[in-house]
Write an enzyme that holds these catalytic residues in place. Structure first.
Site, PDB file in Angstrom:
ATOM      1  CB  SER A 136      -0.953   0.014   1.196  1.00  9.71           C
ATOM      2  OG  SER A 136      -0.252   0.138   2.416  1.00  9.71           O
ATOM      3  CE  LYS A 173      -2.890   2.273   4.070  1.00 17.64           C
ATOM      4  NZ  LYS A 173      -2.259   1.062   4.640  1.00 17.64           N
TER       5      LYS A 173
END
Length: 217
Positions: A136, A173
């Protein structure tokens, strides 16, 4: 070591200094803006030339996929992805593998091993290494299996890459706050961003301060 042109040397120095300051390489767009290139494609051509000369390695499809392979002999800064070297100051850091739901990230059962790293690799001293799972954050140059160096922190500025706990899950993230809303941004268009809903259990476990490539582990 290969001989670099003056422009190639400048770009190499920018990459090295950006990694030293932030823990991550610059994007093509950032390189283009720094040197006044008309587009990121011009930066890409210079990066490919550096790769051909063997001083960097490029990860296809990742905007920050630039890895230093060597450092200039007049620099004391080692490659940020190097294995520990004899004769330099070492840090012993816990390597965190999978994190069980609801338990502290540095709980003993999460520690795969203690790992030694070169202290001069990091501008900020990390508290632990976290093994990355998934792709990701690919476009930030963070790949599956890499070891993310993390400084423990409960607060972080906008745009920082963080380790966050959301409910029972721990994720890496980029943090984005807009007004009272929190969003965790993926650096890969194949993944959706995570919006933290009001009242949802959320906390920061730390801020990324560097990266060790997974090869050799």
């Amino acid at each position: 070591m290969a001989t670099l042109t003056p422009r190639q040397q400048q770009i190499f120095d920018l990459i090295r200094n950006t990694i030293r300051r932030t823990g991550f390489p610059p994007t093509r767009a950032e390189i283009a803006a720094e040197f006044g290139f008309s587009s990121p494609n011009a930066a890409e051509e210079h990066l490919r030339a550096l790769a051909r000369k063997g001083v960097i390695e490029l990860t296809p499809g990742a905007s920050r996929g630039i890895r230093l392979k060597v450092a200039h002999s007049d620099s004391e800064m080692p490659d940020q992805f190097s294995l520990p070297m004899a004769g330099v100051m070492q840090l012993t850091l816990p390597l965190v593998g999978r994190v069980a739901a609801g338990s502290p990230i540095l709980a003993a059962e999460h520690i795969d091993r203690q790992y030694q790293v070169d202290a001069s690799v990091f501008d900020e001293r990390p508290d632990y290494l976290l093994r990355v799972r998934g792709l990701s954050m690919r476009d930030a140059g963070i790949l599956d299996g890499d070891l993310l160096a993390v400084r423990r922190a409960s607060e972080a500025a906008n745009g920082k890459i963080v380790v966050a706990r959301l409910g029972d899950d721990v994720t890496v993230k980029r943090l984005q706050r807009r007004g009272g809303h929190i969003e965790l941004i993926a650096e890969n268009p194949d993944f959706t961003n995570i919006i933290v809903e009001p009242g949802e259990e959320f906390s920061l476990e730390g801020i990324a301060v560097g990266l060790i490539r997974s090869s050799g582990f």
